[in-house]
Motif scaffolding. Structure first.
Motif, short mmCIF file in Angstrom:
data_model
loop_
_atom_site.label_atom_id
_atom_site.label_comp_id
_atom_site.label_asym_id
_atom_site.label_seq_id
_atom_site.Cartn_x
_atom_site.Cartn_y
_atom_site.Cartn_z
N ARG A 8 1.28 62.01 37.72
CA ARG A 8 2.44 61.03 38.18
C ARG A 8 1.75 59.62 38.23
N ASP A 9 0.37 59.57 38.59
CA ASP A 9 -0.31 57.99 38.45
C ASP A 9 -0.23 57.76 36.89
N CYS A 11 1.72 58.70 34.78
CA CYS A 11 3.31 58.43 34.59
C CYS A 11 3.74 56.81 35.07
N ASP A 12 3.18 56.59 36.29
CA ASP A 12 3.40 55.11 36.89
C ASP A 12 2.68 54.15 36.27
N HIS A 13 1.73 54.65 35.53
CA HIS A 13 0.97 53.55 34.88
C HIS A 13 1.63 53.36 33.39
N ARG A 15 4.80 53.87 32.75
CA ARG A 15 5.95 52.96 33.11
C ARG A 15 5.97 51.37 33.10
N CYS A 36 6.04 62.05 32.90
CA CYS A 36 7.08 61.83 33.60
C CYS A 36 7.80 62.90 33.71
N TYR A 63 5.37 57.73 46.50
CA TYR A 63 5.97 57.83 44.95
C TYR A 63 7.42 57.55 45.09
N ASP A 64 7.82 56.99 44.07
CA ASP A 64 9.36 56.81 43.90
C ASP A 64 10.13 58.15 43.74
N ILE A 67 12.65 58.67 39.26
CA ILE A 67 12.16 57.89 38.21
C ILE A 67 12.58 58.44 36.72
#
Length: 68
Positions: A8-9, A11-13, A15, A36, A63-64, A67
């Motif tokens: 997830r980290d 993924c967020d990067h 994004r 993601c 975490y959101d 997404i």
């Protein structure tokens, strides 16, 4: 849970990245798909599993939840 956090980290990067050209956009699209996809469901499952553990819940709450 460690694997989820790492994924997830990533993924967020990804994004947060912006594509400068079509080739970069394609790379980012593949990275989004790889990192993601499915994380909304994984996050919800982990939150249910660790509902009684405030430390874990606090980490997951960062975490959101939507997404995808």
């Amino acid at each position: 849970m460690v694997a989820f956090i790492a994924r997830r980290d990533r993924c967020d990067h990804v994004r947060g990245e912006e594509a400068d050209d079509p080739a970069r956009a394609a790379v980012l699209a593949r990275a989004l798909e790889r990192n993601c996809r499915g994380t909304d469901a994984d996050l919800a499952r982990l939150k249910r599993r660790h509902a009684g553990n405030p430390a874990v819940r606090s980490r997951l709450d960062g975490y959101d939840p939507r997404i995808e």
